[in-house]
Design a protein around this motif. Sequence first.
Motif, mmCIF file in Angstrom:
data_model
loop_
_atom_site.group_PDB
_atom_site.id
_atom_site.type_symbol
_atom_site.label_atom_id
_atom_site.label_comp_id
_atom_site.label_asym_id
_atom_site.label_seq_id
_atom_site.Cartn_x
_atom_site.Cartn_y
_atom_site.Cartn_z
ATOM 1 N N UNK A 169 0.859 -1.186 0.000
ATOM 2 C CA UNK A 169 0.000 0.000 0.000
ATOM 3 C C UNK A 169 0.900 1.243 0.000
ATOM 4 N N UNK A 170 0.351 2.422 -0.288
ATOM 5 C CA UNK A 170 1.171 3.634 -0.265
ATOM 6 C C UNK A 170 1.844 3.849 1.098
ATOM 7 N N UNK A 171 3.029 4.413 1.055
ATOM 8 C CA UNK A 171 3.805 4.638 2.269
ATOM 9 C C UNK A 171 3.003 5.435 3.295
ATOM 10 N N UNK A 172 3.035 4.936 4.534
ATOM 11 C CA UNK A 172 2.359 5.611 5.632
ATOM 12 C C UNK A 172 0.924 5.186 5.835
ATOM 13 N N UNK A 173 0.421 4.282 4.992
ATOM 14 C CA UNK A 173 -0.962 3.831 5.130
ATOM 15 C C UNK A 173 -1.043 2.364 5.543
ATOM 16 N N UNK A 174 0.091 1.760 5.858
ATOM 17 C CA UNK A 174 0.119 0.334 6.178
ATOM 18 C C UNK A 174 0.464 0.052 7.622
ATOM 19 N N UNK A 175 0.882 -1.189 7.854
ATOM 20 C CA UNK A 175 1.141 -1.688 9.205
ATOM 21 C C UNK A 175 2.614 -1.691 9.611
ATOM 22 N N UNK A 205 5.724 -0.247 -5.832
ATOM 23 C CA UNK A 205 5.825 -1.189 -6.943
ATOM 24 C C UNK A 205 4.529 -1.368 -7.707
ATOM 25 N N UNK A 206 3.401 -1.110 -7.077
ATOM 26 C CA UNK A 206 2.118 -1.433 -7.692
ATOM 27 C C UNK A 206 1.246 -0.202 -7.945
ATOM 28 N N UNK A 207 1.834 0.950 -8.208
ATOM 29 C CA UNK A 207 1.051 2.172 -8.388
ATOM 30 C C UNK A 207 0.472 2.350 -9.789
ATOM 31 N N UNK A 208 1.144 1.978 -10.855
ATOM 32 C CA UNK A 208 0.566 2.239 -12.172
ATOM 33 C C UNK A 208 -0.761 1.501 -12.349
ATOM 34 N N UNK A 209 -1.710 2.182 -12.937
ATOM 35 C CA UNK A 209 -3.025 1.575 -13.145
ATOM 36 C C UNK A 209 -3.557 1.961 -14.514
ATOM 37 N N UNK A 210 -4.167 1.014 -15.177
ATOM 38 C CA UNK A 210 -4.806 1.320 -16.457
ATOM 39 C C UNK A 210 -6.239 1.786 -16.255
ATOM 40 N N UNK A 211 -6.761 1.621 -15.039
ATOM 41 C CA UNK A 211 -8.152 2.012 -14.774
ATOM 42 C C UNK A 211 -8.266 3.281 -13.930
ATOM 43 N N UNK A 212 -7.161 3.681 -13.278
ATOM 44 C CA UNK A 212 -7.183 4.881 -12.436
ATOM 45 C C UNK A 212 -6.083 5.832 -12.933
ATOM 46 N N UNK A 255 -3.497 8.621 -13.260
ATOM 47 C CA UNK A 255 -2.793 9.411 -12.257
ATOM 48 C C UNK A 255 -2.554 8.700 -10.940
ATOM 49 N N UNK A 256 -2.864 7.409 -10.857
ATOM 50 C CA UNK A 256 -2.696 6.699 -9.582
ATOM 51 C C UNK A 256 -1.247 6.752 -9.091
ATOM 52 N N UNK A 257 -0.300 6.619 -10.001
ATOM 53 C CA UNK A 257 1.092 6.632 -9.549
ATOM 54 C C UNK A 257 1.458 7.983 -8.940
ATOM 55 N N UNK A 258 0.959 9.073 -9.513
ATOM 56 C CA UNK A 258 1.219 10.400 -8.939
ATOM 57 C C UNK A 258 0.495 10.575 -7.606
ATOM 58 N N UNK A 259 -0.714 10.062 -7.511
ATOM 59 C CA UNK A 259 -1.447 10.133 -6.239
ATOM 60 C C UNK A 259 -0.694 9.370 -5.150
ATOM 61 N N UNK A 260 -0.242 8.159 -5.466
ATOM 62 C CA UNK A 260 0.489 7.357 -4.487
ATOM 63 C C UNK A 260 1.816 8.029 -4.113
ATOM 64 N N UNK A 261 2.477 8.659 -5.099
ATOM 65 C CA UNK A 261 3.734 9.357 -4.816
ATOM 66 C C UNK A 261 3.497 10.508 -3.835
ATOM 67 N N UNK A 262 2.420 11.248 -4.032
ATOM 68 C CA UNK A 262 2.110 12.359 -3.117
ATOM 69 C C UNK A 262 1.788 11.844 -1.717
ATOM 70 N N UNK A 263 0.982 10.784 -1.635
ATOM 71 C CA UNK A 263 0.663 10.205 -0.323
ATOM 72 C C UNK A 263 1.947 9.775 0.379
ATOM 73 N N UNK A 264 2.809 9.065 -0.347
ATOM 74 C CA UNK A 264 4.065 8.600 0.235
ATOM 75 C C UNK A 264 4.964 9.746 0.660
#
Length: 188
Positions: A130-136, A159-166, A168-177
């Motif tokens: 999961x994105x950094x800071x949102x896990x255990x 490792x799992x941020x790119x999405x064909x259905x969402x 900008x997901x990789x940019x969203x995950x990068x910002x969260x992290x």
Amino acid sequence: MAAEKWNTLGAIARREGIKLYTHNHDAAYDFLLDGGPLDAQGQPTRSSGIRKLEYFLKVTDRKNVYLELDVFWAHVAQYKFHTYTAHDGSQREDVFDPAALVVRNTQRFPLFHAKDGVVNLQSGLGYDMVPFGTGDIDYRKFFTRVGAKNYHNPMVEQDNAPSTTVPGQSLDFAKIGYDNLAALRACN
């Protein structure tokens, strides 16, 4: 032997004023098979309890070979590789402690891949990424234990941020992290 190659390449890199890093996933923290009866291919089937990466650290030159600890994969290894069959055939438990490995080898670990996971014991990995800071994974505890705040440099990785259905997901995950790592660093 891989260690000889890393030593040679590390020496070349050092002469050029740069550091050579190796980055490992969970398999590097498995136990070295170095004894016991041989299998059908003539390979050892039992262990002295030494982990592959600990052996690598022992046989590589600390002035030339550095490591980038992937904290997520080290925690996966903690879940996967906690027992081994000793040379005498007995089962032994040795739970891997990523922070202790870094403390014993502080100068060898200038970099960290900081990514997070939610515990999932149904998964073969023990975690779902999961994105950094949102896990255990308790990064506050990890960074406190490894110390050397101005020496260790964490980088958010997903490792799992790119999405064909969402889009900008990789940019969203990068910002969260980034936001979660910045908040964590501000507290230390």
